[in-house]
Design an enzyme around this catalytic site. Structure first.
Site, PDB file in Angstrom:
ATOM      1  N   HIS A  76      51.493  18.984  50.980  1.00  0.00           N
ATOM      2  CA  HIS A  76      50.000  19.421  50.452  1.00  0.00           C
ATOM      3  C   HIS A  76      49.819  18.501  49.239  1.00  0.00           C
ATOM      4  O   HIS A  76      50.571  18.200  48.473  1.00  0.00           O
ATOM      5  CB  HIS A  76      50.121  20.786  49.979  1.00  0.00           C
ATOM      6  CG  HIS A  76      50.260  21.843  50.991  1.00  0.00           C
ATOM      7  ND1 HIS A  76      51.641  22.267  51.411  1.00  0.00           N
ATOM      8  CD2 HIS A  76      49.589  22.433  52.086  1.00  0.00           C
ATOM      9  CE1 HIS A  76      51.692  22.921  52.476  1.00  0.00           C
ATOM     10  NE2 HIS A  76      50.200  23.090  52.744  1.00  0.00           N
TER      11      HIS A  76
ATOM     12  N   GLN B 210      58.427  22.999  59.586  1.00  0.00           N
ATOM     13  CA  GLN B 210      57.364  22.014  59.358  1.00  0.00           C
ATOM     14  C   GLN B 210      57.666  21.006  58.351  1.00  0.00           C
ATOM     15  O   GLN B 210      58.138  21.323  57.435  1.00  0.00           O
ATOM     16  CB  GLN B 210      56.079  22.828  59.008  1.00  0.00           C
ATOM     17  CG  GLN B 210      55.392  23.697  60.065  1.00  0.00           C
ATOM     18  CD  GLN B 210      54.057  24.233  59.487  1.00  0.00           C
ATOM     19  OE1 GLN B 210      54.024  24.727  58.576  1.00  0.00           O
ATOM     20  NE2 GLN B 210      52.894  23.685  60.330  1.00  0.00           N
TER      21      GLN B 210
ATOM     22  N   LYS C 200      39.561  20.235  60.084  1.00  0.00           N
ATOM     23  CA  LYS C 200      40.857  19.425  59.966  1.00  0.00           C
ATOM     24  C   LYS C 200      40.646  18.249  61.143  1.00  0.00           C
ATOM     25  O   LYS C 200      39.891  18.455  61.988  1.00  0.00           O
ATOM     26  CB  LYS C 200      42.016  20.257  60.499  1.00  0.00           C
ATOM     27  CG  LYS C 200      41.832  21.013  62.003  1.00  0.00           C
ATOM     28  CD  LYS C 200      43.000  21.750  62.622  1.00  0.00           C
ATOM     29  CE  LYS C 200      42.809  22.362  63.724  1.00  0.00           C
ATOM     30  NZ  LYS C 200      44.265  23.201  64.222  1.00  0.00           N
TER      31      LYS C 200
END
Length: 687
Positions: free
Chosen positions: A410, A406, A492
């Site tokens: 963050h 990935q 999200k």
């Protein structure tokens, strides 16, 4: 735009609709109506009181779903007619089609499917009428369906505490749909079903059976082996043909097929399901993707970090992923146990997990020392390799794997900074996707549903959802709601991107998290000296490198842009004696960082051109006697066009310029010549 009208009490919806002169033929034919609570009703439905409804036409998603469900019934009728003794499973509509499961003596052959499709078209042409019927009791239904064991199981499940799998029996009633002879009204065939259905089979204007496969009752391999027949149905023959053409194009673009043909990646059995390896050519593309997105993260204020692949179990309790995410994590490894010579445990062991996400480890980095409000937003990023235990039935090439990297980041922000950070991240994501040639998007906002899997207060969810929604609306992109689709720790936004043939892929995500900072006791010192909790915003720009690789492969049909292509330039001499001339050109290109080589193989020139065209090389340089004498090369492109006798220095500059500009279209003679000097060489087409 839908047509809304009122169906009077005691009047059939279809009869009320006729007063409005709405279409009952063609791709806009009305097939069902929808009540204000979203329930679909047959046109034969008669309300007990005046009811407002909207008309649902064939060429809508809901209309097509009804057509496909009705086509599944016609398929089942054709199967039981042609294969007496066949027992019925279930037959739901699915995306772009339908299927029906059968317990049949022998697997269906391709010839069987042709015969079944012919029989279906005969039934459709006959105009059988779909008629809804309510059973007065389970016993009545059991008596009628005594020879259908799978239907009996569904009847027994009706009214159970969890009837989510009762796919053919819906609502508070136990119902069947009969197919009636249009002239006599005689029942020809019927099935236990919740409906709704089209009025008659003539409302199924275009149908095709596509394939058959093995299946298990309710997906459980411990249950009976069944045969599943797939088909598709549309509102018109034109729509069906367009769909079949799309399927054919999608098959040509299948990244699993292209991965083999272009020698990009593979899935060795020795590694296990969903664990790809990238070959040298695929490794080049993957590295280019990673290098570019890494540089873009740094440009956007992110700091690169690294974390391990494995962690103690406790970390995932802190983050909240256990137990909420346990089903998609690999089973734990029990280690560190020590025993004495007698086998007695002297030190208890502990469980470690392969990480399924990077966020808990980034939290540990944030928590490693005191943080000031002056450091926020603090943006951390890595290519973190994670492992998720996807069930074997959903693993699919690179787009659904068990091990993947990935581009995970963050952002730790104050609550007041959250909206600006989300806006910044969305702009970053859309720009990055455009850089890779994807430029048509819509957004999906996933919010909390009624499930108990979500943590946090109503107020926290409402505030976070409002911020995400405001940023999405400001973007000007279409926004589609996804109630219940949020992560357990917060809402999200997903960016949905369309590829070259119009398919939609879920790509990047931005997630608002107010829960993990609390679980990890994350805090920063505010301007007034008090300790406050930051908001954590997750974002993955690609989603995963592997998935994005697979999507790009299909988007470009393997013909990657020159800046991503594993081999950017190949030299093809007309004869051996011109090889040294091309070697000099290729050496210069390599000094510029361009991936280039000369094909000195024994094949004739035309075969070499075919081979490298098949391998999707963007620039092929040809050289013969005239090119060598003129200190030039001739260009050959993927589409078969050529530009002849371009001076070597100019050719190198133009190739380097094209690649450095990161253009995503394939070079052609027309595009290449448009950028040349006024005295450009002749453009030819040589197919």
């Amino acid at each position: 735009m839908s047509t809304t009208f009122t169906v009077p009490a005691g009047v059939a919806a279809g009869a009320a609709m006729r007063e409005l002169d709405l279409p009952n033929k063609g791709p806009e034919a009305i097939v069902v109506v929808k009540t204000t609570d979203g329930t679909l009703k047959d046109l034969s439905w008669v309300p007990a009181e005046d009811t407002e409804v909207s008309a649902v036409s064939s060429n809508t998603d809901e209309g097509r779903s009804v057509i496909r469900h009705s086509a599944a019934h016609v398929l089942a009728q054709a199967v039981q007619d042609g294969f007496p003794g066949t027992k019925l499973g279930i037959g739901p509509p699915i995306k772009d089609g339908f299927y029906y499961d059968f317990d049949v003596a022998e697997p269906f052959t391709p010839e069987d499917l042709k015969g079944l499709e012919k029989k279906m078209k005969q039934i459709i042409k006959s105009g059988q009428r779909f008629s809804r019927r309510v059973y007065e009791s389970k016993d009545e239904a059991r008596a009628e369906l005594a020879n259908e064991p799978y239907k009996l199981e569904l009847i027994d499940d009706k009214g159970a505490a969890d009837d989510s799998e009762v796919m053919e029996v819906g609502g508070a009633e136990l119902t069947a749909y009969d197919n009636l002879n249009p002239r006599t009204g005689e029942r020809v065939w019927g099935d236990l079903c919740r409906g709704p259905h089209v009025p008659t089979t003539k409302y199924i204007p275009a149908v095709k059976l596509t394939r058959s496969s093995a299946a298990y009752w309710r997906g459980d391999q411990a249950n009976a082996d069944l045969q599943r027949v797939y088909g598709t149905a549309w509102e018109s023959e034109e729509a069906l043909q367009a769909h079949l053409e799309l399927l054919a194009e999608a098959e040509k673009r299948d990244h699993r097929k292209l991965g083999v043909e272009l020698d990009l990646f593979s899935f060795p059995d020795e590694l296990g399901s969903g664990l790809p390896v990238f070959h040298p050519k695929g490794g080049i593309i993957k590295r280019e993707m990673e290098d570019y997105v890494r540089s873009k993260h740094i440009e956007n204020g992110f700091q690169y970090v690294g974390t391990p692949h494995i962690s103690k179990e406790h970390l995932f309790h802190l983050s909240g992923h256990l137990p909420y995410y346990a089903d998609t994590m690999f089973p734990p490894l029990h280690v560190d146990e020590e025993r004495d010579a007698d086998g007695q445990i002297t030190k208890p062991g502990q469980d470690y997990y392969l990480k399924a996400m990077n966020c808990p480890m980034h939290n540990l980095i944030f928590r490693s020392r005191g943080r000031s409000y002056r450091e926020l937003p603090l943006r951390l990023f890595e290519f973190g390799h994670v492992y998720r235990y996807e069930k074997s039935g959903v693993v699919h090439g690179l787009t659904r794997v068990r091990g993947f990297a990935q581009d995970d980041s963050h952002s730790y922000v104050t609550p007041e900074q959250a909206k600006d950070e989300i806006r910044h991240l969305l702009d970053f994501i859309l720009g990055l996707l455009r850089d890779f040639g994807l430029d048509e998007f819509y957004l999906e906002l996933s919010t909390r549903g009624d499930s108990d899997k979500f943590i946090g207060s109503d107020e926290q969810w409402a505030a976070a959802t409002e911020i995400l929604e405001e940023v999405c609306i400001e973007s000007g992109l279409d926004l589609v709601p996804d109630p219940g689709g949020a992560a357990f720790y917060g809402p999200k936004v997903s960016v949905q991107a369309k590829d070259a043939i119009g398919r939609t892929w879920q790509m990047s995500t931005i997630q608002y998290d107010f829960n993990q900072p609390a679980g990890f006791d994350l805090e920063y010192t505010a301007a007034d000296g008090t300790k406050k909790q930051p908001v954590m915003i997750h974002s993955a720009k690609f989603g995963s490198i592997e998935r994005f690789f697979g999507v790009l492969t299909e988007h470009y049909a393997g013909a990657f842009p020159a800046w991503l292509a594993p081999v950017q330039v190949v030299g093809i001499p007309v004869a051996d004696q011109f090889g040294d001339h091309l070697e000099a050109v290729i050496r210069d290109l390599r000094k510029r960082g361009i991936r280039a080589e000369v094909d000195h193989g024994d094949d004739r020139m035309q075969k070499k051109i075919r081979n490298h065209t098949t391998q999707k090389v963007p620039f092929m340089l040809l050289a013969g006697e005239r090119d060598q004498a003129a200190g030039a090369v001739s260009f050959r492109f993927r589409d078969g066009t050529q530009v002849n006798e371009v001076p070597v220095a100019e050719a190198a500059d133009r190739i380097a310029g094209w690649i450095d500009s990161r253009r995503n279209e394939s070079p052609t003679a027309a595009l290449f010549d448009a950028e040349s000097a006024p005295a450009a060489a002749a453009v030819t087409t040589d197919s």
